[in-house]
Design an enzyme around this catalytic site. Structure first.
Site: not given
Length: 322
Positions: A22, A158, A197, A243, A245
């Site tokens: 984006s 990720t 995370s 974050t 990205d």
């Protein structure tokens, strides 16, 4: 699986990245969060903007346009007709449309036929957990496309914990289960998996979150070695956008520089993130005023101001090899 050459402190990189993400006019998400760091780190970046919005959707208002799969195909055809579709990396992030995602896979496959050493870095953005409960913020029909088409052609992925659970159909309640999930993801295709995370408890307390990584390296004799790491990352009391990205872009860069050392690549990636977020929250609080909550505009990542930290991050977060 790594391509091109990279020299610290000077020299041009031969590596070119096709980044399909984006775009916002104001702020730093998607390609706006990925392009500057990659260029600072020596990469040529060709950006395809999957959307063009005035700003990210965390603001009260936004306007803009969305690129569809036919328009993506037309852009790629233009590159191909001019014979300028040679890439070392493809980087993708947030996508809401099933047909657009399928077109991305077709492009990646074609590029890999041209260059078998091409590395596809995919952030499979689908959802997250809040207060222990996960929810998807993309249409559910994207999940089978990620499982069956995207992840099998990816080299580096990720996901957060929730996305890793979605992709494998297995819940994570412990570090051992997280390692098993990463093994399942390896079996689906990618040699490098980073769970960015998780809600696993940290020995350092509730102010830290756990990230985990696993990298498989193949030797010329066919043997496979796996490096697994754990990182404990200090939480920041603010909601940032972009974050993920930024993380994926910097992981691309640092795995390129350290192709067989996930520990060092992740330490540099997470440390750079730490510096960017610290600077951002300090600036946001100063602009908001004492005791006031910073606005989305004030919490835009301080990217340009963090150029030196992106280029040569002081390592402040150490990874533990498991």
């Amino acid at each position: 699986m790594q391509a091109g050459s990279w020299v610290v402190g000077g020299g041009d990189s031969d590596s070119r990245v096709l980044s399909i993400q984006s775009h916002v006019v104001r702020g730093y998400v998607g390609n706006r969060a990925a392009t500057f760091p990659l260029q600072v780190l020596g990469f040529e970046v060709d950006a395809v903007n999957s959307v063009q919005f005035s700003n990210h959707t965390g603001y009260a208002h936004w306007k803009g346009q969305v690129l569809n799969s036919d328009e993506l195909h037309a852009l790629y055809e233009g590159l191909k007709l001019n014979n300028v579709n040679q890439y070392d990396y493809v980087l993708t992030g947030y996508t809401r449309d099933k047909s657009f995602l399928a077109m991305v896979v077709d492009i990646v496959r074609e590029l890999k036929q041209q260059n078998p050493r091409l590395v596809y870095v995919c952030d499979p953005v689908m959802g997250d957990k809040w207060d222990g409960e996960g929810s998807m913020y993309v249409p559910e029909d994207l999940l089978p496309v990620y499982r069956e088409k995207v992840v099998p052609v990816a080299d580096i992925i990720t996901p957060n914990q929730f996305e890793a659970e979605l992709l494998t159909g297995r819940r994570i309640h412990s570090e051992e289960e997280a390692l098993a999930v990463m093994d399942m993801l390896h079996a689906m295709g990618p040699d490098t998996v980073v769970i960015t995370s998780s809600d696993l408890p940290s020995p350092r307390g509730k102010d830290y979150l756990i990230a985990l990584g696993s990298q498989r390296t193949r030797s010329p004799d066919g043997s496979v070695a796996t490096q697994r790491i754990r990182m404990e990352i200090c939480k920041v009391d603010a909601v940032f956008v972009g974050t993920g990205d930024l993380f994926a872009a910097m992981l691309l860069a640092w795995t390129h520089k350290h192709p067989n050392n996930l520990k060092v690549a992740c330490e540099k990636t997470v440390s750079a993130m730490h510096h960017v977020l610290r600077r951002t929250i300090q600036c946001a609080k100063a602009k908001a005023g004492e005791g006031l909550k910073p606005s989305p505009a004030q919490l835009e990542l301080r990217m340009v101001q963090s150029k030196r930290d992106i280029e040569d991050p002081e390592v402040v977060v150490q990874a533990t090899v498991l």
